[in-house]
Design a protein around this motif. Sequence first.
Motif: not given
Length: 521
Positions: A34-45, A47-50, A69-71
């Motif tokens: 689920v890492i792609v879905k989680m990173c996508d959620y944190i980054y886009h929903h 709005d936290l930068p990677l 993966y550090v946000f």
Amino acid sequence: MNANIESIKKEFNTNILEISTSHNETYLTVKKEVIVKMCDYIYHHLDLPLVCIFATDERKKDCSFKNHYVFSDDRDDAFIILRINIDEKNPKYLSITNKVAAANWYEREIQDMFGLIPLGHPDPRRLMNFEDWPSGLHPLRKDFDIKTKPPRVDGEYIYRRVEGEGVYEIPVGPVHAGVIEPGHFRFSVAGEPIINLEIRHFYTHKGVEKLFENIPIHKGVFLAERISGDNSVAHAAAFCQAMEKITGVNIPPRAKHIRTILLELERIYNHIADIAGIATDVAFSFGAAHANKLKEEVMQLNERITGSRLLRGMNTIGGVRRDIGDKKDEILLTLSIIQRDFRKLMEHLNSTPSLMDRIETTGRIYNDIAKGLHVVGPVGRASGIDRDTRRDHPYAAYNEFNFKVPVLKAGDVHARTMVRADEVCESVGLIEQALWSLPEGDIMMMVNEIPEGQALGYCEAPRGETIYWIRTSGNMIERCKVRDPSFCNWLSIEYAVLDNIVPDFPIINKSLSLSYSGNDM
């Protein structure tokens, strides 16, 4: 608990295996599928930068590698770190680059250094291990001996080709005229405009992260200072802050003020040097000479107060090595004169039509590109990204002082020049505040034993956000991830040059102030 953590828990509750918190860092071990879905959620929903991705080799512990993966949660001075386990017998994981473009180089780096394959990565070519490096040898694995001298093999790097009538390639480097380090730039042009640029670096990769694992901890500061020479203070401060978190040491207030002064002196001479370089590349000799004179005056001040033009040897785990309080009047007087002359210089530069014609609208990096690549520092702020580690994740004594973070939107060479100019004046103001409020007391806390632990250290270097993640064990460094700002910013030059002409490339390049040494670690 942080509101963003609660949101992630609510959205992905059954996929979170473990949560732990240390300082302002929250670690979430999650199912790797689920890492792609989680990173996508944190980054886009959310709005936290990677801000970083790195791997660790933990096969001795549980037969697995781990990706982190550090946000950055700038609003709450917090970091959210997702962690996935990757089985050593099946060293593959899903790439997030198609969702978060900033992951591109990190995933390729992990592929080279650890042998972990990012499935679905749009550009799976090697990044750091060149074609003559044997397959199957991954330097940051624990079973790779630092003294290994691998045999060379045959191989070829395949560059992207732009084809069509009237399209020509112009290869530049990796060997350049002058003393700069090697880097390859392959331009595709149609007439004069540049329609594509592909860069290739890491010709002088130094194995710094492996070196950290093989030296005594007390030598780590000296290694950090030598990663990128003109950002020595920032690297050393980030390293020390990570170690101080691990040890639980709160450095003395006087040491915090002195660190702040050193960091801002470093910013001042770097920014003035960058402005001098831009003036040089547009053949504005008077402006370049004046700026170089001011830079030299700052560096001579550095040497008088610390013994080092690059301010080396001052930071240490637990504080600073030497006091500079007795130099207060000299610092204040020198900086007041430099600031006066610098303002006159900027007035002259901005009123010179031939200079402005070369730098306005040249080398634009639009906000969406800058955000997508996680462009940091003055380059990011010139493209409308309102981030500064000094304000968003305060360290040293920054939370005690007032300062503005200059942000412009044009994204061109002129905007980058003006952000730096404004930051020079803000830096002088910060140093004045730090000196006028310099507390009495010690400058260092003694640190004898380093406990087992892990922590992030971070700093707003002159080029931007600099990050260290350190794990210690047995009074040694088990893993040290270093992310210099240039690792984020180099790819932006491939966009900045588009639709510009080749003669403007040196100006664009200088305005980005990219470090080969900081990148090729």
